[in-house]
Design an enzyme around this catalytic site. Structure first.
Site, mmCIF file in Angstrom:
data_model
loop_
_atom_site.group_PDB
_atom_site.id
_atom_site.type_symbol
_atom_site.label_atom_id
_atom_site.label_comp_id
_atom_site.label_asym_id
_atom_site.label_seq_id
_atom_site.Cartn_x
_atom_site.Cartn_y
_atom_site.Cartn_z
ATOM 1 C CD GLU A 28 12.802 36.253 48.695
ATOM 2 O OE1 GLU A 28 13.700 36.083 47.847
ATOM 3 O OE2 GLU A 28 12.486 37.366 49.128
ATOM 4 C CG HIS B 87 11.127 38.653 39.378
ATOM 5 N ND1 HIS B 87 9.821 38.297 39.646
ATOM 6 C CD2 HIS B 87 11.744 38.745 40.581
ATOM 7 C CE1 HIS B 87 9.664 38.200 40.955
ATOM 8 N NE2 HIS B 87 10.819 38.465 41.544
ATOM 9 N NE ARG C 219 13.897 35.459 41.974
ATOM 10 C CZ ARG C 219 14.450 36.595 42.403
ATOM 11 N NH1 ARG C 219 15.443 37.127 41.733
ATOM 12 N NH2 ARG C 219 14.016 37.180 43.503
ATOM 13 C CG HIS D 35 14.818 40.379 38.480
ATOM 14 N ND1 HIS D 35 14.371 41.576 39.011
ATOM 15 C CD2 HIS D 35 15.259 39.656 39.526
ATOM 16 C CE1 HIS D 35 14.526 41.566 40.326
ATOM 17 N NE2 HIS D 35 15.080 40.414 40.665
ATOM 18 N NE ARG E 188 19.704 37.574 41.579
ATOM 19 C CZ ARG E 188 18.682 37.946 42.334
ATOM 20 N NH1 ARG E 188 18.722 37.770 43.649
ATOM 21 N NH2 ARG E 188 17.603 38.473 41.785
#
Length: 534
Positions: free
Chosen positions: A114, A239, A285, A346, A381
């Site tokens: 990811e 997100h 992100r 998110h 994160r």
């Protein structure tokens, strides 16, 4: 009504249930959850759980990826601890019955990649990892005679030594919590030697979120009111890719889709991420969310598009069966159509400050999972580190709480006071709740969202202070309901986010302000701390 147990767990996601299973070996556990037990943010996690599980990967690489994503303020000792305990944590989940997806041969786990990760280290269960983890943990909890689950129960406030004394005390401690039984409309007193907050995040404080409805910041708000330190609340992760469809209710399109080759495009087909980051569509992100936000504002579009149509259709359907099927229900075939996507709130990277055992600075009170600030995530994160953190800290907190019950037990009075509604009456003006709920979420999105400014934060603070005063008056005059409890908590969390954002005079990770667009490496490499003054 007083309910006693050795351990009180507030929340029923991976953090709370993992803790409960380990604590139950040594005592009785009460699990309080707002809806049915499986309804948690864990249930909706699609991508997976990050851990070094391949000979081609290393702890140092995972640590470095986490530190880079965290933009310079991760606590490196915490990062190393969580990463190095990852493999054993995965094995614990497997022992509890979690079935991760394996390769076609079935002899090893299918690891995916990811955004922000330098290697394939994401264990997953197809594209419904959270649902599979929740299923296994719920089944294990249901079979454990030492665990009693209280569904449709919402915690109102923590019961502390200071609250009993009606004044600050030098050694404040947590004795349990007041909890509303939603179906019976009565408040119960839960008494415990150790209380764990595992109540999840606060995405519902924003107008657009991919969080479930239960994510109203209850644990952070209760802990703050009880005197616990709260930190880094300005770092709300948005997100980048939630499905933009009127009936989708912000359905999340997993980061793993980009991990498998999907490309973000404008309406005219232009791929735009290369101008924002060298990793392009696999950038962290915060960068992807800001890029999408900027593209939408620059070109006046309601969304951007995620394109994975160049990958073999069979591969896409097999790798993302749940996402594929859900999109088909909305008339979108992701093997042929670009998916319209927008950012949404998110994950809360800040929260209740804890040490490496999950302890808060209120004795007997622990916090783990999204409700907690551990120092792992820093200013942003890294994808799939959240489930890992929750499970690692569940073990740490359970061990410490078990030891503390015998070596440093909280001294409880012979009887705890039951809830007293006083002269409160039933409300005939619920419009006050719905109006304030809507107003908070809208100004938080517009003023304290992906891009902020000093003036926007000042406007938001003025509004939340007015709303707070109105809510407090309403709270004490009327009998509590679940909606009122959540509204009160949302307002508290909103004020904490604004307060922390005003303290940070720079842009770092998830906090971006047009008035201070650069990092301040001299003054900004620290946590923002907030503590209630009594």
């Amino acid at each position: 009504m007083i309910i006693e147990s050795d351990f009180l767990v507030i929340g029923s996601g991976i953090a709370g249930l993992s803790f409960a299973l380990q604590a139950a070996v040594h005592g009785t556990v009460s699990v309080v959850t707002k809806r049915e037990i499986a309804e948690s943010a864990t249930r909706y996690a699609q991508g997976g759980i990050a851990s070094v599980f391949s000979s081609e990967d290393s702890f140092d690489a995972h640590i470095e990826d986490t530190l880079v994503a965290g933009a310079g303020i991760c606590h490196e000792d915490v990062v190393r601890m969580v990463v190095e305990e990852g493999p054993q944590t995965i094995r614990n989940l497997i022992e509890w019955g979690v079935k991760f997806t394996t390769t076609l041969k079935g002899d090893e786990y299918d690891l995916t990649r990811e955004g922000g990760h330098s290697a394939r280290r994401i264990l997953h269960a197809e594209d419904i990892t959270g649902r599979e983890i929740e299923r296994a943990l719920v089944e294990a909890v249901r079979l454990n005679p030492n665990i009693q689950v209280f569904e449709d129960h919402i915690a109102i406030d923590l019961l502390t030594c200071a609250k009993l004394a009606r004044q600050p005390v030098s050694d404040n401690c947590c004795l349990g919590a007041y909890v509303l039984d939603i179906k019976e409309a009565r408040v119960k007193t839960f008494s415990a030697g150790a209380t764990l907050l595992a109540s999840g995040g606060a995405g519902k404080v924003y107008l657009y979120t991919c969080n479930p409805d239960v994510a109203s910041g209850d644990g952070v708000a209760m802990a703050y009111r009880a005197g616990a330190t709260v930190a880094n609340m300005e770092f709300m992760q948005f997100h980048p890719t939630t499905l933009f469809h009127p009936n989708a209710k912000s359905f999340l399109i997993s980061e793993a889709v980009r991990g498998e080759g999907a490309i973000l495009r404008r309406r005219d087909g232009t791929a735009f991420m290369e101008k924002y980051h060298h990793l392009k569509d696999l950038a962290p992100r915060d960068i992807v969310a800001r890029a999408i936000d900027n593209e939408m504002k620059t070109y006046g579009d309601d969304c951007v598009y995620l394109d994975i149509t160049h990958e073999p259709a069979e591969v896409v359907r097999n790798r993302f069966p749940n996402i594929y099927q859900t999109c088909m229900e909305f008339g979108l075939d992701m093997t042929k159509d670009w998916l319209p996507v927008v950012p949404a709130a998110h994950y809360l990277c800040g929260g209740v400050q804890v040490n490496t055992h999950g302890q808060t600075d209120v004795r007997g009170l622990y916090a783990i999972g999204e409700v907690a600030f551990t120092g792992l995530h820093g200013a942003n994160r890294l994808a799939s580190n959240s489930l890992l953190e929750a499970a690692v800290y569940a073990s740490k907190a359970a061990k410490h709480a078990i030891d503390a019950l015998t070596t440093q037990p909280v001294s409880k009075p012979s009887s705890l006071p039951e809830w007293d509604s006083g002269t409160a009456t039933n409300s005939d003006e619920m419009v006050v709740v719905s109006q304030n709920w809507d107003e908070i979420r809208r100004f938080m999105w517009n003023y304290v969202g992906i891009v902020r400014s000093t003036k926007r934060l000042e406007r938001a603070m003025r509004r939340i202070q007015l709303i707070q005063a109105e809510i407090e008056e309403y709270y004490w005059n009327f009998i509590v309901t679940s909606d009122l409890i959540e509204l009160r908590n949302l307002a508290t969390v909103a004020e904490l986010i604004i307060t922390c954002a005003q303290q940070r005079k720079e842009s770092r990770g998830l906090h971006y302000t047009i008035d201070y667009p650069e990092r301040d490496e001299q003054n900004g490499k620290k946590d923002t701390i907030v503590k209630k003054i009594f």
